[in-house]
Write a protein that holds these residues in place. Structure first.
Motif, PDB file in Angstrom:
ATOM      1  N   GLY A  73       0.821  -1.205   0.000  1.00  0.00           N
ATOM      2  CA  GLY A  73       0.000   0.000   0.000  1.00  0.00           C
ATOM      3  C   GLY A  73       0.851   1.250   0.000  1.00  0.00           C
ATOM      4  N   THR A  74       1.930   1.239   0.795  1.00  0.00           N
ATOM      5  CA  THR A  74       2.831   2.392   0.825  1.00  0.00           C
ATOM      6  C   THR A  74       3.490   2.606  -0.536  1.00  0.00           C
ATOM      7  OG1 THR A  74       3.279   1.968   3.171  1.00  0.00           O
ATOM      8  CG2 THR A  74       4.830   3.387   1.992  1.00  0.00           C
ATOM      9  N   ALA A  75       3.925   1.499  -1.153  1.00  0.00           N
ATOM     10  CA  ALA A  75       4.540   1.612  -2.474  1.00  0.00           C
ATOM     11  C   ALA A  75       3.550   2.138  -3.507  1.00  0.00           C
ATOM     12  CB  ALA A  75       5.082   0.246  -2.904  1.00  0.00           C
ATOM     13  N   THR A  76       2.301   1.675  -3.398  1.00  0.00           N
ATOM     14  CA  THR A  76       1.279   2.147  -4.350  1.00  0.00           C
ATOM     15  C   THR A  76       1.025   3.638  -4.181  1.00  0.00           C
ATOM     16  OG1 THR A  76       0.243  -0.032  -4.329  1.00  0.00           O
ATOM     17  CG2 THR A  76      -1.081   1.801  -5.141  1.00  0.00           C
ATOM     18  N   VAL A  77       0.909   4.087  -2.948  1.00  0.00           N
ATOM     19  CA  VAL A  77       0.687   5.519  -2.688  1.00  0.00           C
ATOM     20  C   VAL A  77       1.860   6.344  -3.211  1.00  0.00           C
ATOM     21  CG1 VAL A  77       0.467   7.246  -0.867  1.00  0.00           C
ATOM     22  CG2 VAL A  77      -0.829   5.111  -0.719  1.00  0.00           C
ATOM     23  N   ALA A  78       3.081   5.865  -2.987  1.00  0.00           N
ATOM     24  CA  ALA A  78       4.251   6.600  -3.477  1.00  0.00           C
ATOM     25  C   ALA A  78       4.264   6.661  -4.997  1.00  0.00           C
ATOM     26  CB  ALA A  78       5.527   5.923  -2.966  1.00  0.00           C
ATOM     27  N   ALA A  79       3.901   5.549  -5.658  1.00  0.00           N
ATOM     28  CA  ALA A  79       3.879   5.539  -7.127  1.00  0.00           C
ATOM     29  C   ALA A  79       2.816   6.485  -7.679  1.00  0.00           C
ATOM     30  CB  ALA A  79       3.629   4.117  -7.618  1.00  0.00           C
ATOM     31  N   VAL A  80       1.644   6.490  -7.039  1.00  0.00           N
ATOM     32  CA  VAL A  80       0.578   7.391  -7.489  1.00  0.00           C
ATOM     33  C   VAL A  80       1.000   8.847  -7.308  1.00  0.00           C
ATOM     34  CG1 VAL A  80      -1.785   8.154  -7.014  1.00  0.00           C
ATOM     35  CG2 VAL A  80      -1.254   5.706  -7.125  1.00  0.00           C
ATOM     36  N   ALA A  81       1.671   9.125  -6.191  1.00  0.00           N
ATOM     37  CA  ALA A  81       2.125  10.505  -5.949  1.00  0.00           C
ATOM     38  C   ALA A  81       3.118  10.945  -7.023  1.00  0.00           C
ATOM     39  CB  ALA A  81       2.762  10.594  -4.566  1.00  0.00           C
ATOM     40  N   PHE A  82       4.047  10.065  -7.382  1.00  0.00           N
ATOM     41  CA  PHE A  82       4.996  10.409  -8.442  1.00  0.00           C
ATOM     42  C   PHE A  82       4.281  10.548  -9.789  1.00  0.00           C
ATOM     43  CE2 PHE A  82       8.364   8.696  -5.597  1.00  0.00           C
ATOM     44  CZ  PHE A  82       9.200   9.800  -5.616  1.00  0.00           C
ATOM     45  N   ALA A  83       3.272   9.706 -10.022  1.00  0.00           N
ATOM     46  CA  ALA A  83       2.527   9.783 -11.287  1.00  0.00           C
ATOM     47  C   ALA A  83       1.819  11.124 -11.421  1.00  0.00           C
ATOM     48  CB  ALA A  83       1.516   8.639 -11.366  1.00  0.00           C
ATOM     49  N   PHE A  84       1.214  11.606 -10.351  1.00  0.00           N
ATOM     50  CA  PHE A  84       0.510  12.887 -10.402  1.00  0.00           C
ATOM     51  C   PHE A  84       1.483  14.059 -10.513  1.00  0.00           C
ATOM     52  CE2 PHE A  84      -3.250  10.647  -8.708  1.00  0.00           C
ATOM     53  CZ  PHE A  84      -4.195  11.133  -9.593  1.00  0.00           C
ATOM     54  N   SER A  85       2.712  13.833 -10.118  1.00  0.00           N
ATOM     55  CA  SER A  85       3.689  14.926 -10.220  1.00  0.00           C
ATOM     56  C   SER A  85       4.186  15.131 -11.638  1.00  0.00           C
ATOM     57  CB  SER A  85       4.881  14.650  -9.299  1.00  0.00           C
ATOM     58  OG  SER A  85       5.620  13.524  -9.750  1.00  0.00           O
ATOM     59  N   GLU A  86       3.910  14.127 -12.521  1.00  0.00           N
ATOM     60  CA  GLU A  86       4.319  14.274 -13.916  1.00  0.00           C
ATOM     61  C   GLU A  86       3.406  15.281 -14.630  1.00  0.00           C
ATOM     62  OE1 GLU A  86       4.726  10.729 -16.186  1.00  0.00           O
ATOM     63  OE2 GLU A  86       5.356   9.541 -14.458  1.00  0.00           O
ATOM     64  N   PRO A  87       3.955  15.935 -15.668  1.00  0.00           N
ATOM     65  CA  PRO A  87       3.097  16.845 -16.449  1.00  0.00           C
ATOM     66  C   PRO A  87       1.929  16.128 -17.081  1.00  0.00           C
ATOM     67  CG  PRO A  87       5.427  17.228 -16.919  1.00  0.00           C
ATOM     68  CD  PRO A  87       5.363  15.992 -16.088  1.00  0.00           C
ATOM     69  N   ALA A  88       2.171  14.926 -17.591  1.00  0.00           N
ATOM     70  CA  ALA A  88       1.088  14.147 -18.201  1.00  0.00           C
ATOM     71  C   ALA A  88       1.363  12.680 -17.940  1.00  0.00           C
ATOM     72  CB  ALA A  88       1.000  14.411 -19.697  1.00  0.00           C
ATOM     73  N   ALA A  89       0.469  12.045 -17.242  1.00  0.00           N
ATOM     74  CA  ALA A  89       0.647  10.637 -16.909  1.00  0.00           C
ATOM     75  C   ALA A  89       0.590   9.800 -18.170  1.00  0.00           C
ATOM     76  CB  ALA A  89      -0.433  10.184 -15.930  1.00  0.00           C
ATOM     77  N   SER A  90       1.521   8.873 -18.316  1.00  0.00           N
ATOM     78  CA  SER A  90       1.590   8.007 -19.482  1.00  0.00           C
ATOM     79  C   SER A  90       1.006   6.650 -19.166  1.00  0.00           C
ATOM     80  CB  SER A  90       3.051   7.856 -19.922  1.00  0.00           C
ATOM     81  OG  SER A  90       3.799   7.194 -18.896  1.00  0.00           O
ATOM     82  N   LEU A  91       0.821   5.855 -20.232  1.00  0.00           N
ATOM     83  CA  LEU A  91       0.329   4.494 -20.056  1.00  0.00           C
ATOM     84  C   LEU A  91       1.319   3.657 -19.244  1.00  0.00           C
ATOM     85  CD1 LEU A  91      -1.711   2.265 -20.703  1.00  0.00           C
ATOM     86  CD2 LEU A  91      -0.467   1.857 -22.856  1.00  0.00           C
ATOM     87  N   GLY A  92       2.622   3.928 -19.447  1.00  0.00           N
ATOM     88  CA  GLY A  92       3.641   3.197 -18.694  1.00  0.00           C
ATOM     89  C   GLY A  92       3.544   3.452 -17.208  1.00  0.00           C
ATOM     90  N   THR A  93       3.219   4.674 -16.839  1.00  0.00           N
ATOM     91  CA  THR A  93       3.064   4.996 -15.418  1.00  0.00           C
ATOM     92  C   THR A  93       1.898   4.235 -14.814  1.00  0.00           C
ATOM     93  OG1 THR A  93       3.978   7.200 -15.810  1.00  0.00           O
ATOM     94  CG2 THR A  93       2.730   6.854 -13.777  1.00  0.00           C
ATOM     95  N   ALA A  94       0.767   4.203 -15.518  1.00  0.00           N
ATOM     96  CA  ALA A  94      -0.390   3.464 -15.025  1.00  0.00           C
ATOM     97  C   ALA A  94      -0.086   1.980 -14.919  1.00  0.00           C
ATOM     98  CB  ALA A  94      -1.587   3.695 -15.944  1.00  0.00           C
ATOM     99  N   THR A  95       0.669   1.478 -15.876  1.00  0.00           N
ATOM    100  CA  THR A  95       1.046   0.053 -15.834  1.00  0.00           C
ATOM    101  C   THR A  95       1.939  -0.235 -14.634  1.00  0.00           C
ATOM    102  OG1 THR A  95       0.929  -0.057 -18.250  1.00  0.00           O
ATOM    103  CG2 THR A  95       2.146  -1.796 -17.134  1.00  0.00           C
TER     104      THR A  95
END
Length: 375
Positions: A73-95
């Motif tokens: 859960g902690t890793a997922t939250v950290a990944a989502v936080a980094f994803a939202f920090s990107e200018p535009a989330a890519s398909l690779g980020t969601a994967t």
């Protein structure tokens, strides 16, 4: 008046983690922190998020499934936080985020299965220990006129269970002891050991002759085992300073007297219980301070680098000091050091000391009879 104590919800979460869970949690958090630092320092996009799935995987090696889910859960939250920090989330980020969630679910299931297996093994080990303690009751420190101590040394660290047996009983015919070794291991050996001890605890009080006790025990074993099963045993009786020993295929006891160690070999060999042994008693006259060591063959077979433990050579130095319990503790320490902590067989030990004939008790005269005369 009944008082109901309520438990705070967070109080149930404060149970201390096991060493394995702490190690898994620590390793996972270190990895997660390192990957987060690398991802933050990169700054050009989310390139390392998928690697965060390794954190719950590492935790699953040692930790419980709850810890694994927490790390995931902690890793997922950290990944989502980094994803939202990107200018535009890519398909690779969601994967990458989906990979973390999937890996967490899979390894949590595996950790849960491992945890249940570990708990089952621990429960079986506990049951085995309880079964062993039910068969081998504590004896000593005093049985009749004798100081007696017993010790059971298990060859495995997981479960103290085997077919070695011992007992010491104060009977109308003196103090009687038995030590024996059931062929085989596991619950079948414990079952047969319990049959032998149960029969012995009864007939030791009923039979005046040790040879009759052996006959009763032999019938009890024969009724309970197959053709290839048997029990080696040595039976000892101390009565008024006279020691009587009968031996059924068992290692002879060692008599420790004034610095000497004397193996008390039987007058003639006899087969184990279950093979209709015909025993011939050996009789010795005890002296005050004499000690007698009874042991199973695990002691005689303990070896390192092909060399057997020198029981007879070391017996007096190890067993001739302090109390009988101190002596057995010294013997166990020396034995474990000799084999580098690796025993091939369980060992039962009984050490007794003869202090001498019991002095007659002096009966006190009631104070009101002092100075009175019959007239």
């Amino acid at each position: 008046m009944l008082c109901c104590v309520r438990t705070h919800p967070f109080q149930r979460l404060r149970n201390p983690l096991s060493p394995g869970s702490r190690a898994g949690l620590g390793a996972a958090l270190v990895l997660l922190g390192f990957l987060s630092a690398v991802e933050a320092a990169d700054g050009s996009g989310a390139h390392y998020l998928a690697l965060m799935a390794a954190a719950p995987a590492i935790a699953a090696i040692f930790a419980s499934w709850r810890v694994v889910v927490g790390v995931g859960g902690t890793a997922t939250v950290a990944a989502v936080a980094f994803a939202f920090s990107e200018p535009a989330a890519s398909l690779g980020t969601a994967t990458s985020v989906a990979t973390i969630v999937l890996v967490t679910a899979l390894v949590a299931v595996g950790a849960g299965a491992r945890q249940r297996q570990t708990e089952q093994i621990a429960e079986l080990s506990k049951l085995a220990s309880v079964a062993q303690q039910a068969v081998l009751r504590p004896i000593g420190p005093q049985v009749g006129t004798l100081a007696v101590a017993a010790r059971y040394i298990s060859s495995t660290a997981t479960a103290e269970i085997g077919g070695d047996l011992y007992e010491a009983i104060n009977t109308p015919y003196g103090v009687r002891m038995i030590i024996g070794d059931v062929r085989g291991k596991g619950l079948d050996a414990v079952r047969l050991a319990s049959i032998v001890l149960g029969s012995y605890r009864h007939v030791a009080h009923e039979r005046a002759d040790l040879r009759a006790v052996v006959s009763d025990l032999d019938r009890a074993v024969a009724r309970s085992v197959g053709d290839e099963d048997f029990v080696t045993a040595a039976l000892v009786e101390e009565r008024g300073g006279t020691l009587t020993i009968v031996n059924c295929g068992h290692p002879p006891p060692l008599l420790l007297r004034r610095g000497c160690v004397i193996p008390l070999e039987p007058p003639a060999p006899a087969p184990p219980l279950g093979f209709m042994p015909v025993v011939q008693p050996r009789v010795e006259r005890l002296e005050p301070g004499d000690r007698l060591l009874l042991f199973t063959d695990g002691l005689g077979e303990a070896r390192r680098d092909g060399e057997f433990f020198p029981t007879a050579d070391r017996a007096w130095r190890l067993l001739g000091h302090g109390t009988v319990a101190d002596g057995l503790a010294s013997l166990e320490t020396a034995l474990v050091e000799w084999v580098y902590g690796r025993l091939d067989d369980d060992i039962a030990l009984v050490l007794m000391e003869y202090a001498g004939p019991r002095s007659e008790a002096t009966v006190a005269v009631p104070s009101w009879e002092v100075g009175t005369t019959e007239g």
